[in-house]
Write a protein that holds these residues in place. Sequence first.
Motif, PDB file in Angstrom:
ATOM      1  N   MET A   1      66.521  59.116  15.928  1.00 41.13           N
ATOM      2  CA  MET A   1      67.137  58.140  15.046  1.00 41.13           C
ATOM      3  C   MET A   1      67.047  56.750  15.629  1.00 41.13           C
ATOM      4  SD  MET A   1      71.162  57.920  13.884  1.00 41.13           S
ATOM      5  CE  MET A   1      71.698  57.589  15.556  1.00 41.13           C
ATOM      6  N   SER A   2      67.111  56.643  16.949  1.00 38.19           N
ATOM      7  CA  SER A   2      67.202  55.302  17.529  1.00 38.19           C
ATOM      8  C   SER A   2      66.576  55.286  18.898  1.00 38.19           C
ATOM      9  CB  SER A   2      68.678  54.897  17.589  1.00 38.19           C
ATOM     10  OG  SER A   2      69.099  54.688  18.894  1.00 38.19           O
ATOM     11  N   GLY A   3      66.135  54.089  19.289  1.00 39.28           N
ATOM     12  CA  GLY A   3      65.633  53.915  20.633  1.00 39.28           C
ATOM     13  C   GLY A   3      66.692  53.370  21.552  1.00 39.28           C
ATOM     14  N   ALA A   4      67.910  53.151  21.043  1.00 43.51           N
ATOM     15  CA  ALA A   4      68.975  52.566  21.848  1.00 43.51           C
ATOM     16  C   ALA A   4      69.461  53.541  22.911  1.00 43.51           C
ATOM     17  CB  ALA A   4      70.145  52.141  20.963  1.00 43.51           C
ATOM     18  N   ARG A   5      69.693  53.026  24.080  1.00 41.39           N
ATOM     19  CA  ARG A   5      70.304  53.833  25.135  1.00 41.39           C
ATOM     20  C   ARG A   5      71.786  53.980  24.836  1.00 41.39           C
ATOM     21  NH1 ARG A   5      71.016  51.595  31.332  1.00 41.39           N
ATOM     22  NH2 ARG A   5      72.839  52.863  31.881  1.00 41.39           N
ATOM     23  N   LEU A   6      72.298  55.192  24.901  1.00 41.04           N
ATOM     24  CA  LEU A   6      73.730  55.429  24.759  1.00 41.04           C
ATOM     25  C   LEU A   6      74.395  55.161  26.104  1.00 41.04           C
ATOM     26  CD1 LEU A   6      75.569  58.163  22.851  1.00 41.04           C
ATOM     27  CD2 LEU A   6      76.116  57.850  25.271  1.00 41.04           C
ATOM     28  N   ILE A   7      75.346  54.255  26.117  1.00 37.45           N
ATOM     29  CA  ILE A   7      76.068  53.924  27.348  1.00 37.45           C
ATOM     30  C   ILE A   7      77.198  54.936  27.492  1.00 37.45           C
ATOM     31  CG2 ILE A   7      77.287  52.149  28.633  1.00 37.45           C
ATOM     32  CD1 ILE A   7      75.981  50.058  26.785  1.00 37.45           C
ATOM     33  N   ASP A   8      77.064  55.861  28.414  1.00 37.03           N
ATOM     34  CA  ASP A   8      77.976  57.000  28.539  1.00 37.03           C
ATOM     35  C   ASP A   8      79.227  56.609  29.337  1.00 37.03           C
ATOM     36  OD1 ASP A   8      79.252  59.406  28.896  1.00 37.03           O
ATOM     37  OD2 ASP A   8      77.426  60.530  29.349  1.00 37.03           O
ATOM     38  N   GLY A   9      80.243  56.172  28.610  1.00 35.70           N
ATOM     39  CA  GLY A   9      81.484  55.757  29.261  1.00 35.70           C
ATOM     40  C   GLY A   9      82.159  56.892  30.005  1.00 35.70           C
ATOM     41  N   LYS A  10      82.047  58.110  29.498  1.00 36.44           N
ATOM     42  CA  LYS A  10      82.672  59.249  30.171  1.00 36.44           C
ATOM     43  C   LYS A  10      82.075  59.461  31.552  1.00 36.44           C
ATOM     44  CE  LYS A  10      84.088  62.021  26.163  1.00 36.44           C
ATOM     45  NZ  LYS A  10      83.899  63.320  25.456  1.00 36.44           N
ATOM     46  N   ALA A  11      80.755  59.411  31.625  1.00 32.28           N
ATOM     47  CA  ALA A  11      80.086  59.657  32.905  1.00 32.28           C
ATOM     48  C   ALA A  11      80.367  58.533  33.902  1.00 32.28           C
ATOM     49  CB  ALA A  11      78.577  59.805  32.686  1.00 32.28           C
ATOM     50  N   ILE A  12      80.322  57.293  33.430  1.00 30.16           N
ATOM     51  CA  ILE A  12      80.564  56.158  34.329  1.00 30.16           C
ATOM     52  C   ILE A  12      82.018  56.157  34.787  1.00 30.16           C
ATOM     53  CG2 ILE A  12      80.554  53.632  34.489  1.00 30.16           C
ATOM     54  CD1 ILE A  12      78.196  53.688  32.476  1.00 30.16           C
ATOM     55  N   ALA A  13      82.942  56.479  33.870  1.00 33.91           N
ATOM     56  CA  ALA A  13      84.365  56.563  34.237  1.00 33.91           C
ATOM     57  C   ALA A  13      84.593  57.667  35.258  1.00 33.91           C
ATOM     58  CB  ALA A  13      85.217  56.811  32.991  1.00 33.91           C
ATOM     59  N   ALA A  14      83.895  58.784  35.103  1.00 32.61           N
ATOM     60  CA  ALA A  14      84.044  59.888  36.059  1.00 32.61           C
ATOM     61  C   ALA A  14      83.616  59.454  37.457  1.00 32.61           C
ATOM     62  CB  ALA A  14      83.229  61.094  35.603  1.00 32.61           C
ATOM     63  N   ASP A  15      82.572  58.648  37.542  1.00 32.21           N
ATOM     64  CA  ASP A  15      82.140  58.124  38.841  1.00 32.21           C
ATOM     65  C   ASP A  15      83.210  57.227  39.456  1.00 32.21           C
ATOM     66  OD1 ASP A  15      79.729  59.444  38.644  1.00 32.21           O
ATOM     67  OD2 ASP A  15      78.615  57.685  37.929  1.00 32.21           O
ATOM     68  N   VAL A  16      83.832  56.377  38.626  1.00 33.39           N
ATOM     69  CA  VAL A  16      84.905  55.501  39.114  1.00 33.39           C
ATOM     70  C   VAL A  16      86.075  56.333  39.617  1.00 33.39           C
ATOM     71  CG1 VAL A  16      86.592  53.728  38.470  1.00 33.39           C
ATOM     72  CG2 VAL A  16      84.238  53.582  37.602  1.00 33.39           C
ATOM     73  N   ILE A  17      86.475  57.333  38.830  1.00 33.45           N
ATOM     74  CA  ILE A  17      87.601  58.188  39.202  1.00 33.45           C
ATOM     75  C   ILE A  17      87.304  58.933  40.509  1.00 33.45           C
ATOM     76  CG2 ILE A  17      88.903  60.257  38.542  1.00 33.45           C
ATOM     77  CD1 ILE A  17      89.770  57.778  37.029  1.00 33.45           C
ATOM     78  N   ALA A  18      86.082  59.410  40.668  1.00 30.50           N
ATOM     79  CA  ALA A  18      85.708  60.124  41.893  1.00 30.50           C
ATOM     80  C   ALA A  18      85.836  59.216  43.108  1.00 30.50           C
ATOM     81  CB  ALA A  18      84.284  60.669  41.768  1.00 30.50           C
ATOM     82  N   ARG A  19      85.379  57.969  42.963  1.00 34.41           N
ATOM     83  CA  ARG A  19      85.481  57.024  44.086  1.00 34.41           C
ATOM     84  C   ARG A  19      86.938  56.707  44.387  1.00 34.41           C
ATOM     85  NH1 ARG A  19      86.618  52.100  44.029  1.00 34.41           N
ATOM     86  NH2 ARG A  19      86.079  51.773  41.836  1.00 34.41           N
ATOM     87  N   VAL A  20      87.752  56.501  43.341  1.00 37.74           N
ATOM     88  CA  VAL A  20      89.170  56.204  43.529  1.00 37.74           C
ATOM     89  C   VAL A  20      89.865  57.361  44.249  1.00 37.74           C
ATOM     90  CG1 VAL A  20      91.372  55.932  42.294  1.00 37.74           C
ATOM     91  CG2 VAL A  20      89.371  54.570  41.611  1.00 37.74           C
ATOM     92  N   THR A  21      89.535  58.585  43.873  1.00 39.93           N
ATOM     93  CA  THR A  21      90.155  59.764  44.490  1.00 39.93           C
ATOM     94  C   THR A  21      89.836  59.828  45.983  1.00 39.93           C
ATOM     95  OG1 THR A  21      89.972  60.957  42.386  1.00 39.93           O
ATOM     96  CG2 THR A  21      90.330  62.281  44.365  1.00 39.93           C
ATOM     97  N   ILE A  22      88.590  59.562  46.329  1.00 40.61           N
ATOM     98  CA  ILE A  22      88.184  59.558  47.743  1.00 40.61           C
ATOM     99  C   ILE A  22      88.906  58.453  48.509  1.00 40.61           C
ATOM    100  CG2 ILE A  22      86.240  59.084  49.296  1.00 40.61           C
ATOM    101  CD1 ILE A  22      84.454  60.453  47.154  1.00 40.61           C
ATOM    102  N   ASP A  23      88.963  57.261  47.916  1.00 40.67           N
ATOM    103  CA  ASP A  23      89.593  56.132  48.595  1.00 40.67           C
ATOM    104  C   ASP A  23      91.108  56.298  48.706  1.00 40.67           C
ATOM    105  OD1 ASP A  23      87.105  55.049  48.852  1.00 40.67           O
ATOM    106  OD2 ASP A  23      87.355  53.494  47.334  1.00 40.67           O
ATOM    107  N   ALA A  24      91.726  56.952  47.717  1.00 36.50           N
ATOM    108  CA  ALA A  24      93.169  57.205  47.776  1.00 36.50           C
ATOM    109  C   ALA A  24      93.482  58.181  48.914  1.00 36.50           C
ATOM    110  CB  ALA A  24      93.663  57.755  46.438  1.00 36.50           C
TER     111      ALA A  24
END
Length: 295
Positions: A1-24
């Motif tokens: 349907m489209s050539g647009a890249r879907l910006i996966d907020g779930k995946a990027i948020a999961a990376d942020v949460i993983a880093r926060v968990t390690i740093d906490a």
Amino acid sequence: MSGARLIDGKAIAADVIARVTIDAAALLESTGTIPGLAVIIVGMDPASQVYVASKARIAEACGFRSLQHTLPESTSQSALSRLVQALNADPTIHGILIQLPLPRHLNTLQIIGLMLPEKDVDGLNEINAGRVALGDVERAFVPCTPAGSMVLIRSVMSDLRGLKAVVMGRSNLVGKPISSLLLAADCTVTVAHSQTVDLAEVCRQADVLVAAVGRPEIVKGDWIKPGAIVIDVGISRIPAEGINTRLVGDVAYAEAAMRASAITPVPGGVGPMTIAMLMNNTLLSAQRASAVLNK
């Protein structure tokens, strides 16, 4: 349907949460400090209750101390003020989040203004808002939705210098702060709103389009400049076939995805990033407090 890249907020948020968990965990091991997040909700709005419960669950998964204060709709200004001041004084609480909107009889700006800037992890206090507006993001807490939106934009293009950005919406929560962040990234920024003349044509100039007006699918496909990055902050529930409903954003996704180079979905785009940045800000507050105590 489209050539647009879907910006996966779930995946990027999961990376942020993983880093926060390690740093906490590292903060706890090195200083004994556990990041503490207190959420205040006034009234029993079901959607807000679900959202607050999600924040609490993720905070606990990050290793935070999570408190929730659920107050009746009839809570007075003075009672809410006393609770905020008590949380200000509690050294185990590093972040205070007041779930908005508050009931109409309460003065929202006054309540937000009571929070210590260093515990205002949603970035709404006038001190934090002023720092963001001045470009002093190193000392500010940046509001979570704009901060998350910028992470999503930079996941597509790290260098934004010289790009034309259009922000649809001028709210204190999203429109104004993300405009400041885009300016700080050396974009040329236009803020569009309900009084903007020929809104569609303004949007067509955007290399980066941020839609944050809360009007379902107002942005049509032919409003999108070919190759633009589209960040859809809006979320609305509209009727679907039969008696069901579905969630949509401010952007007509299928149409816009035909022209954009990258676009956030709704749901699964900006929403997960908002909560992830709340966790990031709370950790940052705890790190700053620990550094002060251990000087």
